[in-house]
Structures are given as structure tokens and as C-alpha cells.
Design a protein around this motif. Structure first.
Motif, PDB file in Angstrom:
ATOM      1  N   GLY A 161       0.932  -1.139   0.000  1.00 57.80           N
ATOM      2  CA  GLY A 161       0.020   0.189  -0.114  1.00 57.80           C
ATOM      3  C   GLY A 161       0.709   1.213   0.009  1.00 57.80           C
ATOM      4  N   VAL A 162       0.270   2.257   0.171  1.00 55.20           N
ATOM      5  CA  VAL A 162       0.897   3.803   0.145  1.00 55.20           C
ATOM      6  C   VAL A 162       0.878   4.205   1.702  1.00 55.20           C
ATOM      7  CG1 VAL A 162       0.660   6.061  -0.683  1.00 55.20           C
ATOM      8  CG2 VAL A 162      -0.185   4.218  -1.856  1.00 55.20           C
ATOM      9  N   TYR A 163       2.153   4.478   1.988  1.00 60.58           N
ATOM     10  CA  TYR A 163       2.237   4.684   3.419  1.00 60.58           C
ATOM     11  C   TYR A 163       2.670   6.122   3.678  1.00 60.58           C
ATOM     12  CZ  TYR A 163       2.887   0.091   5.004  1.00 60.58           C
ATOM     13  OH  TYR A 163       2.739  -1.448   5.411  1.00 60.58           O
ATOM     14  N   THR A 164       2.610   6.847   4.998  1.00 55.04           N
ATOM     15  CA  THR A 164       2.804   8.237   5.148  1.00 55.04           C
ATOM     16  C   THR A 164       3.963   8.737   4.911  1.00 55.04           C
ATOM     17  OG1 THR A 164       2.982   7.631   7.619  1.00 55.04           O
ATOM     18  CG2 THR A 164       0.834   8.411   7.138  1.00 55.04           C
ATOM     19  N   CYS A 165       5.037   7.575   4.863  1.00 59.47           N
ATOM     20  CA  CYS A 165       6.351   8.083   4.594  1.00 59.47           C
ATOM     21  C   CYS A 165       7.076   6.703   4.191  1.00 59.47           C
ATOM     22  CB  CYS A 165       7.167   8.539   5.846  1.00 59.47           C
ATOM     23  SG  CYS A 165       8.600   9.270   5.321  1.00 59.47           S
ATOM     24  N   ASP A 166       8.325   6.575   3.735  1.00 57.07           N
ATOM     25  CA  ASP A 166       9.242   5.375   3.274  1.00 57.07           C
ATOM     26  C   ASP A 166       9.433   4.733   4.854  1.00 57.07           C
ATOM     27  OD1 ASP A 166      10.972   3.392   2.885  1.00 57.07           O
ATOM     28  OD2 ASP A 166      12.097   4.944   1.773  1.00 57.07           O
ATOM     29  N   PRO A 167       8.645   3.528   4.930  1.00 61.24           N
ATOM     30  CA  PRO A 167       8.786   2.820   6.204  1.00 61.24           C
ATOM     31  C   PRO A 167      10.378   2.230   6.648  1.00 61.24           C
ATOM     32  CG  PRO A 167       7.611   1.579   4.697  1.00 61.24           C
ATOM     33  CD  PRO A 167       7.618   2.919   4.181  1.00 61.24           C
ATOM     34  N   ARG A 168      11.251   2.317   5.319  1.00 62.62           N
ATOM     35  CA  ARG A 168      12.554   1.953   5.656  1.00 62.62           C
ATOM     36  C   ARG A 168      13.172   3.002   6.613  1.00 62.62           C
ATOM     37  NH1 ARG A 168      14.224   1.061  -0.673  1.00 62.62           N
ATOM     38  NH2 ARG A 168      12.661   3.051  -0.483  1.00 62.62           N
ATOM     39  N   ILE A 169      12.672   4.275   6.442  1.00 62.17           N
ATOM     40  CA  ILE A 169      13.350   5.361   7.164  1.00 62.17           C
ATOM     41  C   ILE A 169      12.644   5.691   8.493  1.00 62.17           C
ATOM     42  CG2 ILE A 169      13.594   7.811   7.032  1.00 62.17           C
ATOM     43  CD1 ILE A 169      14.703   7.617   4.482  1.00 62.17           C
ATOM     44  N   VAL A 170      11.361   5.793   8.381  1.00 53.76           N
ATOM     45  CA  VAL A 170      10.336   6.071   9.522  1.00 53.76           C
ATOM     46  C   VAL A 170       9.689   4.822   9.952  1.00 53.76           C
ATOM     47  CG1 VAL A 170       8.544   7.486  10.213  1.00 53.76           C
ATOM     48  CG2 VAL A 170      10.084   8.304   8.488  1.00 53.76           C
ATOM     49  N   ARG A 171       9.904   3.893  11.055  1.00 55.16           N
ATOM     50  CA  ARG A 171       9.491   2.986  11.349  1.00 55.16           C
ATOM     51  C   ARG A 171       7.910   3.048  11.725  1.00 55.16           C
ATOM     52  NH1 ARG A 171      14.166  -0.536  14.954  1.00 55.16           N
ATOM     53  NH2 ARG A 171      15.664  -0.417  13.101  1.00 55.16           N
ATOM     54  N   LYS A 172       7.524   4.540  12.322  1.00 55.04           N
ATOM     55  CA  LYS A 172       6.411   4.526  12.633  1.00 55.04           C
ATOM     56  C   LYS A 172       5.363   4.961  11.404  1.00 55.04           C
ATOM     57  CE  LYS A 172       7.700   5.862  17.639  1.00 55.04           C
ATOM     58  NZ  LYS A 172       7.764   6.783  18.506  1.00 55.04           N
ATOM     59  N   ALA A 173       6.171   4.885  10.418  1.00 55.15           N
ATOM     60  CA  ALA A 173       4.878   5.247   9.027  1.00 55.15           C
ATOM     61  C   ALA A 173       3.905   4.232   9.112  1.00 55.15           C
ATOM     62  CB  ALA A 173       5.710   5.033   7.811  1.00 55.15           C
ATOM     63  N   ARG A 174       2.590   4.784   8.818  1.00 53.53           N
ATOM     64  CA  ARG A 174       1.483   4.241   8.687  1.00 53.53           C
ATOM     65  C   ARG A 174       1.040   3.812   7.272  1.00 53.53           C
ATOM     66  NH1 ARG A 174      -2.568   6.940   9.828  1.00 53.53           N
ATOM     67  NH2 ARG A 174      -1.780   9.334  10.270  1.00 53.53           N
ATOM     68  N   LYS A 175       0.178   2.848   6.937  1.00 54.45           N
ATOM     69  CA  LYS A 175      -0.398   2.553   5.663  1.00 54.45           C
ATOM     70  C   LYS A 175      -1.614   3.386   5.595  1.00 54.45           C
ATOM     71  CE  LYS A 175      -2.021  -1.336   4.542  1.00 54.45           C
ATOM     72  NZ  LYS A 175      -2.022  -2.801   4.159  1.00 54.45           N
ATOM     73  N   LEU A 176      -1.670   3.965   4.545  1.00 51.59           N
ATOM     74  CA  LEU A 176      -3.216   4.865   4.431  1.00 51.59           C
ATOM     75  C   LEU A 176      -4.162   3.756   3.757  1.00 51.59           C
ATOM     76  CD1 LEU A 176      -1.587   7.957   3.051  1.00 51.59           C
ATOM     77  CD2 LEU A 176      -2.374   7.883   5.094  1.00 51.59           C
ATOM     78  N   ASP A 177      -5.470   4.027   4.200  1.00 51.53           N
ATOM     79  CA  ASP A 177      -6.454   3.477   3.516  1.00 51.53           C
ATOM     80  C   ASP A 177      -7.071   3.896   2.098  1.00 51.53           C
ATOM     81  OD1 ASP A 177      -6.752   1.670   5.914  1.00 51.53           O
ATOM     82  OD2 ASP A 177      -8.112   2.966   6.840  1.00 51.53           O
ATOM     83  N   LYS A 178      -6.952   5.365   2.474  1.00 49.91           N
ATOM     84  CA  LYS A 178      -7.185   5.941   0.766  1.00 49.91           C
ATOM     85  C   LYS A 178      -6.513   7.201   1.035  1.00 49.91           C
ATOM     86  CE  LYS A 178     -12.387   4.829   0.664  1.00 49.91           C
ATOM     87  NZ  LYS A 178     -13.646   5.612   0.752  1.00 49.91           N
ATOM     88  N   ILE A 179      -6.063   7.694  -0.399  1.00 50.06           N
ATOM     89  CA  ILE A 179      -5.397   8.631  -0.601  1.00 50.06           C
ATOM     90  C   ILE A 179      -5.981   9.394  -1.778  1.00 50.06           C
ATOM     91  CG2 ILE A 179      -3.600   7.515  -2.085  1.00 50.06           C
ATOM     92  CD1 ILE A 179      -1.247   9.726  -0.654  1.00 50.06           C
ATOM     93  N   THR A 180      -5.792  10.695  -1.931  1.00 52.68           N
ATOM     94  CA  THR A 180      -6.521  11.405  -3.336  1.00 52.68           C
ATOM     95  C   THR A 180      -5.324  11.257  -4.363  1.00 52.68           C
ATOM     96  OG1 THR A 180      -5.548  13.517  -2.567  1.00 52.68           O
ATOM     97  CG2 THR A 180      -7.682  13.283  -1.887  1.00 52.68           C
TER      98      THR A 180
END
Length: 406
Positions: free
Chosen positions: A177-196
């Protein structure tokens, strides 16, 4: 009955076992009672090898024959997947881009889709078949095979979904999915349910590799609902949709970064009308794209320093072009710098919320990170900082905008 277009990238069809796995995913979608068309890329690594063959034989090759060669990778994958589907009891047939037909302009190796005649696909779906289409390719008015450029299979899939009036285009990849940021850098990144569409377009153009930029543009223009899913895990993905479909809009949806940036400062250019045009004109003529720009006027008002960014791959060429025009431009000297990174905060919620930029600048200042250049749009704020601060800046901004998962 829903009509679904599924797209599988190179890692998803990397070998025979993965192609069989794709066939099972297609079977599961058909079992839900849906009509399914599938767009496939070449098997992982195949296109690179085909490009190498062309370059080894003729470095200055005929682009029409180049396209004929590199398009063959998708032809192999589409045939193999059709065979795999038949083997598990699903009627299926493969289509090449020219058979569909996907009509493109004649810009070989970077063709743009002009239109799609979906009649043959409609007939195939009407017979209960799964249509398996070779992505990345089309046919020009002269009848030659064309390719859409790297990543073009995403664009093929979205264009076919639009032509078939599909309910959704599912793009299967190696991320879930699409994350709030690159999870390789930000471990606390969240996967978005929807994005425009707009947010995804900004993220794709700013370094997020989940979707190809042209495919997002096409999805937005034709209002094709796109879902990003993992080929390897049965977990919900991220829907890319119209802004109206998202009830609760985040102020900031994500943080993106791009290391593909280089900065050039043109020192002490005479401050006169037309100076910017005289600098950027030669760069345009050399097909060098300029991004962020900032200008500083000297105290005496006689000279100005002009700073701007170009792609890192274009830095050497840009310096050479400007150096060739030094006498005409009348500047003192150039300061090139490739040790920079562009970091952006993105969100449609910015349109209705104040203080977004201030929060960004404060977070960076608290971490001792100096901002070199700033640019903004309606839903994005980008800054240029020293590359050594990339991870610190991204993590600080992710926290500052409340994007860390609990």
C-alpha cells in the motif's frame, strides 16, 4: 458483477512459481463473480537484459527496432500467464498491445497513449475469458510497435481500466500500500486506507516509487479508482480516489523525499529585466528541467544571486551549458552542489488549514536543520536541505504532523 483490471509488475511475475501465484489471485477474483482483465509487465530483469542486447549491438540504435525488441518481454509473460490460467481451469487468452489495440503516438521508447479500441477485449470478456494484456506497449499510426517508457505498464493498466469502464484498477506490487512515509526510514509510518489522486501524484513525483507518475495522472483525468496491493500478502491495500470519497481529510497525508536533486547557484548576475529568461533559456534548449528557484538581490541593487535545482543526472550538463554562456550572462561564478535532498509535506487538508508551513519550519529549526530553498503549491510544501540531514528531517516532520502510528 464488477469489472476489475489487475496489474502485476516484474517482481510479481519474476519466475514460473510467481506466475502461478498470480494465476491463483486472478482465480480468486473471478470466483467472487467479477469480470477480470490482467495487465502484466516483463519478468523481473528481462527488460534490462533486452535493453542491453540493443545497446551491445547498436549503441545508436533505430528506436523502432528497439521497441520491437524490448516489448517482447511482456509478450512472454502474457502468454505464460494465459497458460497458467488455462491450467487451473480458467478460460484465458493473451493480447499484445497492437492486438487490443492501444493506439499511441510515434515517440518510440516514450510513447503516449492516444486511445484504446476495447472491442476485442469486450468480446473476450463476453465469452467468459480472462483477458491477459501485455503492458508497456502499443501501436503507432504507422503500424509499428511502440513502448511507453519505463514503468509504462501501470499506465497501460489505468488506460485499459478507463477504456473498459472498470470499477477498479488493482495494481499489485512488492509493497502492500501507500504509507505516510518510506517505512525503511520511518518505522512509525502508517499505511493509508485512502489517498487522493492529487496527493498520490505529488508523492509519486517527489520520490515515492509506489506508482508511476503518468499512471496517476491518467487515473485522475479519467477518475479511475486505483488500489495498490501486495502480490505476496493477503492484506488490504490503499485506494487512490477522488477527494470527494474521503470524508476525514488529514491536514498532511505524507512526507516524501527525493535524493535526485542538485543545486546550482549563479553568483552575482547583473540585476536587469530578462535575466532569469537568459539563464533558463539555454537550459530549456538543452532539455534540462529546472525545479525550485530562489533569487536574492544584493544590497546595491546591481547584482543578484540565483539558486535553482535540477535533476542530479543533469548537474554536469547544466554547469557546462551555463559556463558556455558565461560571457553573455555576465555572472561571477557558479556554485554546484549535489549533496542536497528535497523534502516535502503533502496533504489536501492544507487548503483549509493555516500554520502548516510554520510547523514544518519550526520542526526543522528545532533539529538544527537549515533550509536552503523553499517552494510551495496548494497541497505541498517542499524544502531543500543538506543531504546528511535526510533521515533526521523526515522523521522529525513525520512526528511534527502527528503521522506516527500508535
Amino acid at each position: 458483477m464488477a469489472r476489475i483490471v489487475q496489474k502485476f509488475g516484474g517482481t510479481s511475475v519474476a519466475d514460473v512459481e510467481r506466475i502461478k501465484n498470480v494465476a491463483r489471485r486472478v482465480q480468486a477474483e473471478v470466483a467472487r463473480g467479477n469480470q477480470v482483465s490482467v495487465v502484466v509487465s516483463a519478468m523481473s530483469g528481462v527488460t534490462n537484459q533486452l535493453v542491453k542486447y540493443c545497446n551491445d549491438i547498436a549503441p545508436l540504435h533505430d528506436p523502432r527496432e528497439y521497441d520491437a525488441v524490448v516489448a517482447s518481454g511482456e509478450q512472454v509473460t502474457s502468454g505464460l500467464l494465459a497458460l497458467a490460467l488455462q491450467e487451473i481451469g480458467l478460460p484465458a487468452r493473451s493480447f499484445q498491445g497492437w492486438q487490443v489495440a492501444v493506439h499511441t503516438d510515434g515517440a518510440h521508447a516514450k510513447a503516449r497513449i492516444l486511445g484504446i479500441d476495447a472491442q476485442k477485449l469486450e468480446e473476450s470478456l463476453g465469452r467468459g475469458e480472462v483477458a491477459v494484456i501485455a503492458g508497456f506497449q502499443g501501436v503507432s499510426d504507422s503500424g509499428r510497435i511502440t513502448t511507453l517508457g519505463r514503468g509504462g505498464s501501470d499506465t497501460s493498466a489505468v488506460a485499459l481500466a478507463a477504456a473498459l469502464k472498470a470499477d477498479r484498477c488493482d495494481i499489485y506490487t512488492d509493497v502492500d500500500g501507500v504509507y505516510t512515509c518510506d517505512p525503511r526510514i520511518v518505522r512509525k509510518a502508517r499505511k493509508l486506507d485512502k489517498i487522493t489522486y492529487e496527493e498520490m501524484l505529488e508523492m509519486a513525483s517527489l520520490g515515492a516509487k509506489v506508482l508511476q507518475t503518468r499512471s496517476v495522472e491518467m487515473a485522475m483525468n479519467h477518475r479511475v479508482r486505483v488500489q495498490v496491493l501486495s502480490s505476496f500478502e493477503d492484506v488490504p491495500g490503499t485506494l487512490v480516489v477522488d477527494e470527494d470519497e474521503i470524508v476525514e481529510k488529514e491536514v498532511v497525508s505524507g512526507i516524501a523525499y527525493s535524493r535526485d536533486e542538485a543545486k546550482i547557484t549563479v553568483v552575482r548576475v547583473p540585476d536587469r529585466p530578462g535575466v532569469a529568461a537568459s539563464i533558463f533559456g539555454p537550459l530549456t534548449d538543452a532539455n534540462i528541467n529546472v525545479d525550485m528557484i530562489v533569487q536574492n538581490i544584493s544590497e546595491d541593487g546591481q547584482a543578484t544571486d540565483l539558486t535553482f535545482t535540477v535533476g542530479k543526472a543533469d548537474l554536469e550538463r547544466a554547469v557546462k551549458v551555463l559556463s558556455q554562456h558565461k560571457e553573455t550572462l555576465g555572472y561571477s561564478h557558479l556554485i554546484p552542489d549535489e549533496n542536497v535532498v528535497k523534502i516535502s509535506v503533502i496533504g489536501v487538508g492544507m487548503r483549509s488549514h493555516a500554520g502548516v508551513a510554520q510547523r514544518m519550519f519550526k520542526a526543522l529549526a528545532e533539529n538544527g536543520i537549515n533550509i536552503q530553498v523553499i517552494s510551495t503549491s496548494e497541497i505541498k510544501i517542499s524544502v531543500l536541505v543538506a543531504e546528511q540531514y535526510t533521515e533526521l528531517a523526515v522523521r522529525a516532520l513525520h512526528t511534527a504532523y502527528g503521522l506516527d502510528k500508535a
